[in-house]
Scaffold this motif. Structure first.
Motif, PDB file in Angstrom:
ATOM      1  N   ASN A  46       0.813  -1.206   0.000  1.00 34.39           N
ATOM      2  CA  ASN A  46       0.000   0.000   0.000  1.00 34.39           C
ATOM      3  C   ASN A  46       0.850   1.261   0.000  1.00 34.39           C
ATOM      4  N   LYS A  47       0.497   2.205  -0.902  1.00 31.75           N
ATOM      5  CA  LYS A  47       1.192   3.499  -0.866  1.00 31.75           C
ATOM      6  C   LYS A  47       0.410   4.390   0.077  1.00 31.75           C
ATOM      7  N   GLY A  54      -9.233   4.660   0.962  1.00 29.65           N
ATOM      8  CA  GLY A  54      -9.759   4.933  -0.375  1.00 29.65           C
ATOM      9  C   GLY A  54      -8.703   4.978  -1.456  1.00 29.65           C
ATOM     10  N   THR A  55      -7.462   5.234  -1.067  1.00 30.92           N
ATOM     11  CA  THR A  55      -6.411   5.312  -2.090  1.00 30.92           C
ATOM     12  C   THR A  55      -5.416   4.147  -2.002  1.00 30.92           C
ATOM     13  N   LYS A  56      -5.786   3.110  -1.278  1.00 34.68           N
ATOM     14  CA  LYS A  56      -4.924   1.916  -1.269  1.00 34.68           C
ATOM     15  C   LYS A  56      -4.804   1.358  -2.677  1.00 34.68           C
ATOM     16  N   ASN A  85     -13.142   1.768  -4.360  1.00 35.74           N
ATOM     17  CA  ASN A  85     -11.937   1.064  -3.942  1.00 35.74           C
ATOM     18  C   ASN A  85     -12.115   0.418  -2.560  1.00 35.74           C
ATOM     19  N   MET A  86     -12.657   1.169  -1.634  1.00 34.42           N
ATOM     20  CA  MET A  86     -12.840   0.622  -0.277  1.00 34.42           C
ATOM     21  C   MET A  86     -13.795  -0.567  -0.297  1.00 34.42           C
ATOM     22  N   ALA A  87     -14.850  -0.464  -1.103  1.00 37.51           N
ATOM     23  CA  ALA A  87     -15.837  -1.551  -1.140  1.00 37.51           C
ATOM     24  C   ALA A  87     -15.272  -2.796  -1.818  1.00 37.51           C
ATOM     25  N   MET A  88     -14.486  -2.584  -2.887  1.00 36.65           N
ATOM     26  CA  MET A  88     -13.883  -3.748  -3.550  1.00 36.65           C
ATOM     27  C   MET A  88     -12.878  -4.422  -2.612  1.00 36.65           C
ATOM     28  N   GLY A  89     -12.114  -3.606  -1.900  1.00 40.58           N
ATOM     29  CA  GLY A  89     -11.153  -4.148  -0.933  1.00 40.58           C
ATOM     30  C   GLY A  89     -11.861  -4.961   0.143  1.00 40.58           C
TER      31      GLY A  89
END
Ligand code: PHE
Length: 419
Positions: A46-47, A54-56, A85-89
């Protein structure tokens, strides 16, 4: 301020749950989540950036199935990509906690589409060339999906868009799928809501830099007029515009009952604010592009009870699949999941089920399995893909109370036919 609100709403949500069930919310075995005020956990890939979870740019575990996503983590529609992004993660971590897919762990790699068509196309290409993904999920904004779809089509690798509604997206080829409704449906829903409300004189404000806005304008312009109803003017703006005074002055003279604003939250928020400041009292009506916590931040108190938009789901929907999703999302991220999150969560789960049914990641088998998606009981409704790889679904209409979204009805495909 937004963080304070989030913590507050989480506290209230948790309190309500305790009151309803008599016990604090439980957590699935083997999963940890941040406590209110804590930063969500990160993994080594992860950056770390200002956007938190949200920006992972990677989720899940190495050594198994690699799924790619291109989403706008930065730029003018960043909240769309960040929520997705958060939901897919979350979907990937939930699946991995149950053993992954076909006995393999899942890894999700995310490339930033930066809210620009060119960046979206490059991000998609990187997913294919560098990460060798078996499937791509993206984008949200239709113009970005349109720009990236040809790369997937050329490679023969399936792409599934969770939330791009412009009809042209899936026409890019037989590798391109969508798990939400199209703007042919959404535009008709918007118009039919205005018709039901008895509104007669309409104008449309369209974003000429967006395929989404242009497509919706066309559909609304076809469906709304008739039986004394008219579209008296179509005014154009561009993404990034900030001053709408001149356009609104012209519109005010026309004394419309309804102003359709099929745009995205940044500009829509400013239009709503400036319209009310100018004393325009017309009903303001839009579509899914309004859905962002930023809309209320930008529009402030102007976001009143005469503002409505059509969307993919309502957080207050009592269906168990919706409430389980909302509860788990809030627990992990301390914020309410918007429609982008709901759409992306469904898309990821549809993709994982397709891999299961395809018994692997062979691109042709995977395409066949995706095309055969039928009666998937998702957060955004029951999803069946038709012969054109689109999903026909109902919509919810949302209004506002104190800056918070409030369910104001549902419209089904059958309602459109009945009109
Ligand atoms: N439907 C929009 C588009 O195609 C994107 C969007 C989906 C925005 C869902 C908000 C919520 O551009």
């Amino acid at each position: 301020m937004r963080a304070v609100c989030r913590v507050l709403s989480l506290t209230i949500a948790a309190f309500a749950l305790v009151m309803l069930t008599g016990c604090p919310p439980t957590q699935p075995a083997g999963e940890t989540s941040p406590k209110p005020g804590e930063t969500p956990k990160t993994d080594p890939g992860n950056k770390p950036t200002a956007g938190g979870a949200g920006t992972k740019t990677s989720w899940g575990e190495d050594g198994g199935v690699v799924i790619g996503s291109y989403m706008s983590l930065t730029g003018g529609t960043a909240t769309f990509g960040q929520s997705s992004n958060m939901a897919m993660g979350m979907a990937v971590e939930q699946a991995n906690a149950k053993g992954g897919v076909l006995g393999k762990k899942i890894k999700l790699v995310v490339e930033d589409a930066a809210s620009k068509a060119e960046d979206a196309a490059n991000a998609a290409q990187r997913l294919l060339d560098v990460h060798k993904v078996c499937l791509g999920i993206g984008e949200v904004a239709s113009s970005l999906s349109l720009a990236a779809a040809p790369s997937f089509q050329k490679a023969g690798i399936p792409m599934l868009t969770p939330a791009s509604t412009n009809p042209e997206v899936t026409k890019k080829g037989d590798c391109i799928f969508r798990s939400c409704f199209t703007d042919d449906q959404q535009g008709a829903y918007v118009a039919s809501f205005a018709i039901k409300k008895g509104l007669k004189k309409g104008v449309i404000l369209k974003d000429i830099t967006s395929d989404y806005s242009k497509g919706l304008t066309e559909v609304i312009g076809k469906v709304f007029p008739g039986s004394g109803r008219t579209i008296d003017r179509v005014e154009a703006y561009k993404q990034g515009d900030r001053d709408f005074a001149a356009i609104l002055t012209k519109i005010k003279e026309l004394k419309p009952d309804v102003i359709f604003i099929p745009g995205y939250y940044e500009e829509v928020g400013l239009i709503i604010k400036q319209a009310r400041e100018q004393g325009i009292t017309a009903t303001l009506l839009g579509a899914d592009g309004w859905d962002s916590p930023k809309l209320a931040e930008i529009a402030g108190a102007s976001l009143d009870d005469k503002c409505f938009f059509v969307n993919h789901y309502a957080q207050s929907d009592p269906r168990p699949v919706v409430q389980a999703f909302v509860t788990e999302f809030r627990k992990r991220y301390n914020e309410d999941p918007d429609a982008l999150a709901a759409c992306a969560y469904d898309a990821m789960n549809i993709a994982l089920r397709a891999i299961e049914r395809a018994q692997g990641t062979d691109k042709d088998a995977l395409k066949k399995a995706l095309a055969a998606t039928k009666d998937y009981d998702g957060v955004t409704g029951t999803i069946t893909l038709d012969a054109d790889r689109n999903a026909s679904k109902s919509c919810v209409v949302l209004g506002f109370e104190g800056g918070k979204q409030k369910a104001a009805g549902t419209i089904t495909p059958a309602d459109l036919k009945a009109k």
